[in-house]
Scaffold this motif. Structure first.
Motif, PDB file in Angstrom:
ATOM      1  N   GLY A 355      -3.572  48.751  -2.842  1.00 43.34           N
ATOM      2  CA  GLY A 355      -3.557  49.844  -1.464  1.00 43.34           C
ATOM      3  C   GLY A 355      -2.466  51.239  -1.593  1.00 43.34           C
ATOM      4  O   GLY A 355      -2.556  51.405  -1.909  1.00 43.34           O
ATOM      5  N   GLY A 356      -3.303  51.605  -0.770  1.00 35.06           N
ATOM      6  CA  GLY A 356      -2.560  53.186  -0.769  1.00 35.06           C
ATOM      7  C   GLY A 356      -3.690  53.925   0.307  1.00 35.06           C
ATOM      8  O   GLY A 356      -3.649  53.586   1.045  1.00 35.06           O
ATOM      9  N   ARG A 357      -3.922  54.747  -0.100  1.00 40.14           N
ATOM     10  CA  ARG A 357      -5.559  55.717   0.662  1.00 40.14           C
ATOM     11  C   ARG A 357      -6.412  55.120   0.249  1.00 40.14           C
ATOM     12  O   ARG A 357      -7.338  55.115  -0.898  1.00 40.14           O
ATOM     13  N   ASP A 358      -6.965  54.468   1.658  1.00 40.07           N
ATOM     14  CA  ASP A 358      -7.878  53.860   0.796  1.00 40.07           C
ATOM     15  C   ASP A 358      -9.561  55.426   1.795  1.00 40.07           C
ATOM     16  O   ASP A 358      -9.503  56.228   1.848  1.00 40.07           O
ATOM     17  N   LYS A 359     -10.751  54.643  -0.667  1.00 35.39           N
ATOM     18  CA  LYS A 359     -12.040  55.001  -0.351  1.00 35.39           C
ATOM     19  C   LYS A 359     -12.570  55.270   0.861  1.00 35.39           C
ATOM     20  O   LYS A 359     -13.939  55.680   0.562  1.00 35.39           O
ATOM     21  N   ASN A 360     -12.526  53.645   1.086  1.00 34.35           N
ATOM     22  CA  ASN A 360     -13.790  53.346   2.123  1.00 34.35           C
ATOM     23  C   ASN A 360     -14.710  53.201   1.218  1.00 34.35           C
ATOM     24  O   ASN A 360     -16.268  52.378   1.608  1.00 34.35           O
ATOM     25  N   THR A 361     -14.069  51.939  -0.451  1.00 30.67           N
ATOM     26  CA  THR A 361     -15.808  51.950  -0.901  1.00 30.67           C
ATOM     27  C   THR A 361     -15.657  50.138  -1.271  1.00 30.67           C
ATOM     28  O   THR A 361     -15.242  49.332  -0.166  1.00 30.67           O
ATOM     29  N   ASP A 362     -16.329  49.815  -1.343  1.00 27.90           N
ATOM     30  CA  ASP A 362     -17.187  48.099  -1.216  1.00 27.90           C
ATOM     31  C   ASP A 362     -15.854  47.689  -1.858  1.00 27.90           C
ATOM     32  O   ASP A 362     -15.999  47.834  -2.887  1.00 27.90           O
ATOM     33  N   LEU A 363     -15.507  46.290  -1.064  1.00 20.95           N
ATOM     34  CA  LEU A 363     -13.720  45.193  -1.803  1.00 20.95           C
ATOM     35  C   LEU A 363     -15.007  44.231  -2.272  1.00 20.95           C
ATOM     36  O   LEU A 363     -13.815  42.864  -2.469  1.00 20.95           O
ATOM     37  N   THR A 364     -16.057  44.012  -2.026  1.00 21.11           N
ATOM     38  CA  THR A 364     -16.643  42.667  -2.204  1.00 21.11           C
ATOM     39  C   THR A 364     -16.437  41.841  -3.515  1.00 21.11           C
ATOM     40  O   THR A 364     -15.557  40.410  -4.039  1.00 21.11           O
ATOM     41  N   ALA A 365     -16.342  42.748  -4.406  1.00 24.74           N
ATOM     42  CA  ALA A 365     -16.159  42.381  -6.330  1.00 24.74           C
ATOM     43  C   ALA A 365     -14.976  42.313  -6.098  1.00 24.74           C
ATOM     44  O   ALA A 365     -14.062  41.122  -6.803  1.00 24.74           O
ATOM     45  N   PHE A 366     -13.818  43.461  -5.866  1.00 26.40           N
ATOM     46  CA  PHE A 366     -12.807  43.373  -6.316  1.00 26.40           C
ATOM     47  C   PHE A 366     -12.153  41.762  -5.562  1.00 26.40           C
ATOM     48  O   PHE A 366     -10.962  41.153  -5.981  1.00 26.40           O
ATOM     49  N   MET A 367     -12.273  41.304  -4.008  1.00 26.30           N
ATOM     50  CA  MET A 367     -11.976  40.355  -3.333  1.00 26.30           C
ATOM     51  C   MET A 367     -12.214  39.099  -3.752  1.00 26.30           C
ATOM     52  O   MET A 367     -11.293  38.327  -3.749  1.00 26.30           O
ATOM     53  N   LYS A 368     -13.138  38.532  -4.662  1.00 25.13           N
ATOM     54  CA  LYS A 368     -13.608  37.692  -5.584  1.00 25.13           C
ATOM     55  C   LYS A 368     -13.447  37.023  -6.603  1.00 25.13           C
ATOM     56  O   LYS A 368     -12.805  36.732  -6.951  1.00 25.13           O
ATOM     57  N   LEU A 369     -12.889  38.533  -6.848  1.00 19.69           N
ATOM     58  CA  LEU A 369     -11.487  38.528  -8.745  1.00 19.69           C
ATOM     59  C   LEU A 369     -10.153  38.523  -7.763  1.00 19.69           C
ATOM     60  O   LEU A 369      -9.812  37.217  -8.792  1.00 19.69           O
ATOM     61  N   ILE A 370     -10.233  38.634  -6.817  1.00 18.06           N
ATOM     62  CA  ILE A 370      -8.494  38.060  -7.041  1.00 18.06           C
ATOM     63  C   ILE A 370      -8.489  37.466  -6.329  1.00 18.06           C
ATOM     64  O   ILE A 370      -7.447  36.284  -6.627  1.00 18.06           O
ATOM     65  N   LYS A 371      -9.377  36.270  -5.518  1.00 17.66           N
ATOM     66  CA  LYS A 371      -9.403  34.571  -5.428  1.00 17.66           C
ATOM     67  C   LYS A 371      -9.441  34.357  -6.375  1.00 17.66           C
ATOM     68  O   LYS A 371      -8.730  33.321  -6.467  1.00 17.66           O
ATOM     69  N   GLU A 372     -10.156  34.933  -7.512  1.00 18.22           N
ATOM     70  CA  GLU A 372      -9.864  33.843  -9.430  1.00 18.22           C
ATOM     71  C   GLU A 372      -8.558  34.097  -9.736  1.00 18.22           C
ATOM     72  O   GLU A 372      -8.402  33.233  -9.992  1.00 18.22           O
ATOM     73  N   LYS A 373      -7.975  35.090  -9.735  1.00 16.05           N
ATOM     74  CA  LYS A 373      -7.062  35.131 -10.757  1.00 16.05           C
ATOM     75  C   LYS A 373      -5.423  35.767  -9.929  1.00 16.05           C
ATOM     76  O   LYS A 373      -4.824  35.396 -10.927  1.00 16.05           O
ATOM     77  N   VAL A 374      -5.497  36.185  -9.100  1.00 14.89           N
ATOM     78  CA  VAL A 374      -4.168  36.501  -8.022  1.00 14.89           C
ATOM     79  C   VAL A 374      -3.563  35.310  -7.462  1.00 14.89           C
ATOM     80  O   VAL A 374      -4.423  34.676  -6.298  1.00 14.89           O
ATOM     81  N   GLU A 375      -2.802  35.144  -7.453  1.00 17.29           N
ATOM     82  CA  GLU A 375      -1.842  33.680  -6.764  1.00 17.29           C
ATOM     83  C   GLU A 375      -1.498  34.687  -5.855  1.00 17.29           C
ATOM     84  O   GLU A 375      -0.779  33.971  -4.690  1.00 17.29           O
ATOM     85  N   HIS A 376      -0.389  36.244  -5.774  1.00 16.63           N
ATOM     86  CA  HIS A 376      -0.655  36.803  -4.608  1.00 16.63           C
ATOM     87  C   HIS A 376      -0.641  38.088  -4.500  1.00 16.63           C
ATOM     88  O   HIS A 376      -0.256  38.008  -5.546  1.00 16.63           O
ATOM     89  N   LEU A 377      -1.042  38.485  -3.057  1.00 14.37           N
ATOM     90  CA  LEU A 377      -1.165  39.398  -3.302  1.00 14.37           C
ATOM     91  C   LEU A 377      -0.260  40.516  -2.019  1.00 14.37           C
ATOM     92  O   LEU A 377      -0.353  40.077  -1.182  1.00 14.37           O
ATOM     93  N   ILE A 378       0.266  41.806  -2.538  1.00 16.85           N
ATOM     94  CA  ILE A 378       0.708  41.736  -1.971  1.00 16.85           C
ATOM     95  C   ILE A 378       0.299  43.834  -1.615  1.00 16.85           C
ATOM     96  O   ILE A 378      -0.031  44.026  -2.668  1.00 16.85           O
ATOM     97  N   LEU A 379       0.124  43.939  -0.474  1.00 17.44           N
ATOM     98  CA  LEU A 379      -1.271  45.218   0.528  1.00 17.44           C
ATOM     99  C   LEU A 379       0.762  45.764   1.113  1.00 17.44           C
ATOM    100  O   LEU A 379       1.346  45.407   1.529  1.00 17.44           O
ATOM    101  N   LEU A 380       0.520  47.004   0.683  1.00 21.47           N
ATOM    102  CA  LEU A 380       1.137  48.275   1.290  1.00 21.47           C
ATOM    103  C   LEU A 380       0.131  49.707   1.455  1.00 21.47           C
ATOM    104  O   LEU A 380      -1.327  49.637   1.537  1.00 21.47           O
ATOM    105  N   GLY A 381       0.153  50.341   1.853  1.00 17.68           N
ATOM    106  CA  GLY A 381      -0.156  52.034   2.654  1.00 17.68           C
ATOM    107  C   GLY A 381      -1.102  51.367   4.038  1.00 17.68           C
ATOM    108  O   GLY A 381      -1.556  50.671   4.209  1.00 17.68           O
TER     109      GLY A 381
END
Length: 451
Positions: A355-381
């Motif tokens: 998280g941080g200053r959003d560039k408004n790019t597509d998050l689809t591939a990023f979130m699919k990989l987070i679903k697969e590899k990330v056990e805790h997602l911590i968001l800020l900004g």
């Protein structure tokens, strides 16, 4: 192009703007440095160099009167070529150029230039280390370190300049011609500035626009957008690939890096000996070796440099281990594609801070990989809300919202257990909370060391 005696307006009082203003003033130009911010907003900026070299300051409102009798306008990378004052200047036939164009005009040494969406800093730094083995005077700069216009003053015609070049810098290039150039990859980025992917690609292609048949361009064969650029370039094309065995170029086969060029084959080294993590870094290594090959670096020197190179600060940088859990600083990941490469570099389960200053790019591939590899997602900004919504859409569990990087590190510390890793890879710019990704990374490292 001569600058002595010319009246020059430099726009943007950042590192590059201050540096190029002083360089031009010292070359006999009459320089005005202008920034749309007022003196009050710039009070923490060190402008002592400007005062010492005699540059005129014009801060605050940027009216048309600034263009009176001006010969050239020089843009800092952060200043868009589309701002109203620049449009008026162009209508008046005033030449507008970027800071790297000034550097090129002042430079007597050949330039090696690297661009792409991701991997520029790692690749440029690695090339710089390789070229230093040739005993030539080497300068590494551009989008990293000091302004290129300041750096080139220190290298003579027998030296070599290795430069990281951004799309912002290429926006105002005119005659800029690197003897060897590389385009690493293209994914959507900076669309708030360039408006479309097509415009962004066009800016990147300016790196080879002035090359000739005597020059070289190193292109990523695995990136279809970059591969197709080969149909447009006027120079000699040299591909790199980590997926395909090439008839001509540099590639990986049976775990070995191999160069084929002009019907000769050279074995470089096994990829197992490289210290950098992740498949994306294999691509960076291939590109670096390709560029170094045409910059006169011997194979032995390439290999020795590769074996000793551990990466750059803020790019999948191992900070320390706390209670058996490694912490990694990837603050330089300012877009989702860069963070994807970081996630792919780990086999361990991940606690991700993003998280941080959003560039408004597509998050689809990023979130699919987070679903697969990330056990805790911590968001800020500022991006927190959109990132959280995208994570919910992709059934990501264990989402945590925090208000600061300090809170994120403390939460990660309490959640983390072996064999997890804690990774700061924001997928966002830093400007909502920090002045730069470097500051964000340094703060993260300090917070981790305090654990």
């Amino acid at each position: 192009m001569h600058f002595k005696g010319k009246k020059i307006l430099v726009l943007g009082a950042g590192i590059s703007g201050i540096s190029v203003a002083c360089v031009l003033q010292n070359r006999g130009a009459q320089v005005t440095l202008s920034d749309s911010k007022s003196a009050e907003l710039l009070k923490n900026k060190d402008l002592s160099a400007i005062h010492q070299c005699g540059v005129t300051l014009a801060l605050g409102q940027q009216g048309e009167e600034l263009l009176q009798d001006i010969d050239y306008i020089v843009l800092s990378p952060g200043i868009s070529i589309e701002i109203p004052l620049v449009k008026i200047a162009k209508a008046k036939n005033i030449t507008v150029m970027s800071e790297i164009e000034v550097a090129y005009q002042l430079c007597t040494a050949p330039i090696v230039a690297i661009t792409g969406t991701n991997g520029k800093t790692t690749t440029t730094t690695l090339i710089g280390e390789m070229v230093k083995t040739t005993d030539r005077n080497v300068v590494v700069g551009g989008n990293i370190g000091l302004a290129l216009s300041q750096e080139v003053a220190e290298v003579g015609e027998n030296g070599i300049v290795v430069a990281e070049i951004s799309s912002f810098q290429l926006e105002g290039s005119i005659h800029f011609r690197p003897r060897v150039a590389a385009i690493l990859n293209i994914t959507p980025d900076h669309l708030d500035r360039h408006h479309s992917l097509e415009n962004y690609i066009a800016m990147k292609e300016r790196i080879f626009a002035n090359q000739t048949k005597d020059d070289y361009i190193v292109l990523n064969y695995d990136d279809i957008i970059v591969r197709e650029m080969a149909n447009k370039v006027p120079s000699k094309v040299f591909f790199f690939s980590r997926k395909v065995e090439l008839d001509s170029g540099i590639f990986v086969k049976d775990g070995m890096i191999i160069i084929r060029w002009q019907e000769k084959t050279y074995i470089v080294c096994p990829i197992s000996k490289i210290q950098l993590r992740g498949g994306h870094n294999i691509e960076n290594v291939l590109a670096a070796c390709g560029v170094a090959f045409f910059a006169g670096v011997t194979l032995i020197s390439m290999v020795q440099t590769l074996f000793n190179f551990t990466g750059v600060e803020h790019r999948i940088e191992k900070v320390t281990v706390v209670n058996g859990v490694p912490y990694y600083n990837d603050s330089k990941a300012t877009n989702p594609e860069s963070s994807i490469k970081a996630l792919e570099a780990f086999e361990e389960p991940i606690i991700l801070i993003a998280g941080g200053r959003d560039k408004n790019t597509d998050l689809t591939a990023f979130m699919k990989l987070i679903k697969e590899k990330v056990e805790h997602l911590i968001l800020l900004g500022e991006a927190q809300e959109r990132f959280e919504a995208a994570a919910f859409q992709h059934d990501v569990s264990q989402i945590h919202n925090v208000n600061s990087l300090s809170e994120a590190v403390q939460l990660a510390y309490h959640l983390a257990k072996e064999p997890q890793v804690v990774l700061l890879s924001p997928a966002c710019a830093s400007y909502d909370m920090f002045t730069s990704y470097e500051e964000r990374g340094k703060v993260f490292k300090r917070l981790v060391y305090e654990l």
